[in-house]
Design a protein around this motif. Sequence first.
Motif, mmCIF file in Angstrom:
data_model
loop_
_atom_site.group_PDB
_atom_site.id
_atom_site.type_symbol
_atom_site.label_atom_id
_atom_site.label_comp_id
_atom_site.label_asym_id
_atom_site.label_seq_id
_atom_site.Cartn_x
_atom_site.Cartn_y
_atom_site.Cartn_z
ATOM 1 N N PRO A 62 -1.591 1.808 0.506
ATOM 2 C CA PRO A 62 -0.982 0.043 0.136
ATOM 3 C C PRO A 62 0.588 -0.480 -0.512
ATOM 4 O O PRO A 62 0.633 -1.411 0.115
ATOM 5 C CB PRO A 62 -2.199 -0.461 -1.056
ATOM 6 C CG PRO A 62 -3.555 0.507 -0.919
ATOM 7 C CD PRO A 62 -2.215 1.885 0.059
ATOM 8 N N LYS A 63 1.000 0.697 -0.697
ATOM 9 C CA LYS A 63 2.390 0.134 -0.469
ATOM 10 C C LYS A 63 3.336 -0.199 0.445
ATOM 11 O O LYS A 63 3.956 -0.696 0.200
ATOM 12 C CB LYS A 63 3.353 1.155 -1.386
ATOM 13 C CG LYS A 63 2.535 1.050 -3.139
ATOM 14 C CD LYS A 63 3.430 2.067 -4.127
ATOM 15 C CE LYS A 63 2.252 3.649 -4.466
ATOM 16 N NZ LYS A 63 2.967 4.609 -4.987
ATOM 17 N N ALA A 64 2.549 0.392 2.065
ATOM 18 C CA ALA A 64 3.563 0.774 2.840
ATOM 19 C C ALA A 64 3.361 -0.917 3.679
ATOM 20 O O ALA A 64 3.711 -1.534 4.627
ATOM 21 C CB ALA A 64 2.988 1.506 3.680
ATOM 22 N N VAL A 65 2.340 -1.131 3.207
ATOM 23 C CA VAL A 65 1.357 -2.734 3.871
ATOM 24 C C VAL A 65 2.435 -3.709 3.669
ATOM 25 O O VAL A 65 2.073 -4.616 1.991
ATOM 26 C CB VAL A 65 0.166 -2.871 3.717
ATOM 27 C CG1 VAL A 65 -0.081 -4.681 4.392
ATOM 28 C CG2 VAL A 65 -0.292 -1.373 4.137
ATOM 29 N N ASP A 66 3.131 -4.914 3.840
ATOM 30 C CA ASP A 66 4.047 -5.583 3.638
ATOM 31 C C ASP A 66 3.747 -6.989 4.548
ATOM 32 O O ASP A 66 3.863 -6.234 5.317
ATOM 33 C CB ASP A 66 5.423 -5.175 3.496
ATOM 34 C CG ASP A 66 6.127 -6.659 3.096
ATOM 35 O OD1 ASP A 66 5.585 -7.506 3.154
ATOM 36 O OD2 ASP A 66 6.887 -6.922 3.182
ATOM 37 N N PRO A 67 2.887 -8.178 4.579
ATOM 38 C CA PRO A 67 3.007 -9.019 5.814
ATOM 39 C C PRO A 67 3.824 -9.843 6.066
ATOM 40 O O PRO A 67 4.236 -9.822 7.348
ATOM 41 C CB PRO A 67 1.689 -9.727 5.719
ATOM 42 C CG PRO A 67 1.335 -9.389 3.672
ATOM 43 C CD PRO A 67 2.134 -8.022 3.029
ATOM 44 N N GLU A 68 4.794 -9.462 5.237
ATOM 45 C CA GLU A 68 6.254 -9.821 6.386
ATOM 46 C C GLU A 68 6.576 -8.980 7.251
ATOM 47 O O GLU A 68 7.754 -9.722 7.487
ATOM 48 C CB GLU A 68 7.436 -10.691 5.371
ATOM 49 C CG GLU A 68 6.572 -11.333 4.410
ATOM 50 C CD GLU A 68 6.259 -12.306 4.771
ATOM 51 O OE1 GLU A 68 6.807 -13.232 5.578
ATOM 52 O OE2 GLU A 68 5.269 -13.553 4.706
ATOM 53 N N ASP A 69 6.561 -7.090 6.947
ATOM 54 C CA ASP A 69 7.241 -6.295 7.616
ATOM 55 C C ASP A 69 6.251 -5.167 8.410
ATOM 56 O O ASP A 69 6.095 -4.436 8.200
ATOM 57 C CB ASP A 69 8.777 -5.132 6.378
ATOM 58 C CG ASP A 69 9.129 -4.727 7.649
ATOM 59 O OD1 ASP A 69 9.233 -4.790 8.882
ATOM 60 O OD2 ASP A 69 9.782 -3.683 7.015
ATOM 61 N N MET A 70 5.309 -6.322 9.205
ATOM 62 C CA MET A 70 4.237 -4.956 9.776
ATOM 63 C C MET A 70 5.948 -3.680 11.017
ATOM 64 O O MET A 70 4.937 -3.196 11.372
ATOM 65 C CB MET A 70 3.441 -5.997 10.631
ATOM 66 C CG MET A 70 2.603 -6.914 10.053
ATOM 67 S SD MET A 70 2.097 -5.693 8.513
ATOM 68 C CE MET A 70 0.994 -4.472 9.169
ATOM 69 N N GLU A 71 6.425 -4.292 11.104
ATOM 70 C CA GLU A 71 6.784 -4.019 12.229
ATOM 71 C C GLU A 71 6.944 -2.241 11.178
ATOM 72 O O GLU A 71 7.321 -1.361 12.360
ATOM 73 C CB GLU A 71 8.334 -4.164 12.835
ATOM 74 C CG GLU A 71 9.225 -3.806 13.844
ATOM 75 C CD GLU A 71 10.102 -3.848 14.217
ATOM 76 O OE1 GLU A 71 11.833 -3.491 14.637
ATOM 77 O OE2 GLU A 71 10.200 -5.650 14.716
ATOM 78 N N THR A 72 7.668 -2.244 9.977
ATOM 79 C CA THR A 72 7.774 -1.125 9.367
ATOM 80 C C THR A 72 7.019 -0.026 9.477
ATOM 81 O O THR A 72 6.953 0.907 9.550
ATOM 82 C CB THR A 72 8.647 -1.223 8.391
ATOM 83 O OG1 THR A 72 9.998 -2.012 8.339
ATOM 84 C CG2 THR A 72 8.863 0.177 7.821
ATOM 85 N N LEU A 73 6.174 -0.722 8.745
ATOM 86 C CA LEU A 73 4.915 -0.109 8.981
ATOM 87 C C LEU A 73 4.424 0.640 10.279
ATOM 88 O O LEU A 73 3.468 2.016 10.353
ATOM 89 C CB LEU A 73 3.420 -0.977 8.610
ATOM 90 C CG LEU A 73 1.963 -0.206 8.381
ATOM 91 C CD1 LEU A 73 1.890 1.131 7.619
ATOM 92 C CD2 LEU A 73 1.087 -1.247 8.293
#
Length: 111
Positions: A62-73
């Motif tokens: 869950p720490k990998a999920v940033d709604p502002e940065d889905m590209e990184t995920l």
Amino acid sequence: MIPGGGQPNMQQLLQQAQRMQQDLAAAQQELAETEVEGSAGGGLVTATVTGAGELLGLVIDPKAVDPEDMETLADLVVAAVHNANASAQELQQQKLGPLAQGLGGMPGLPF
């Protein structure tokens, strides 16, 4: 005079080829049943594939999920799958490499 002109015993060659084919099939089955993992982002994303390269699972911290940065995920997911597939290819080389070399060394076979 040598019977057959000194040619290799075809029955022996065929039996050897059949054994190698069985060994190859067994190694391929083992690869299909073996699971390997790859990860990215320090373990934030982990992919599980078979030794044959089939994607079985994907775990995303869950720490990998940033709604502002889905590209990184997305990049982490791709990297984890690539890492897992690289491990699968390495396993394939270990399992199938010696068998392929054995097939290539048989006289009279086009490998």
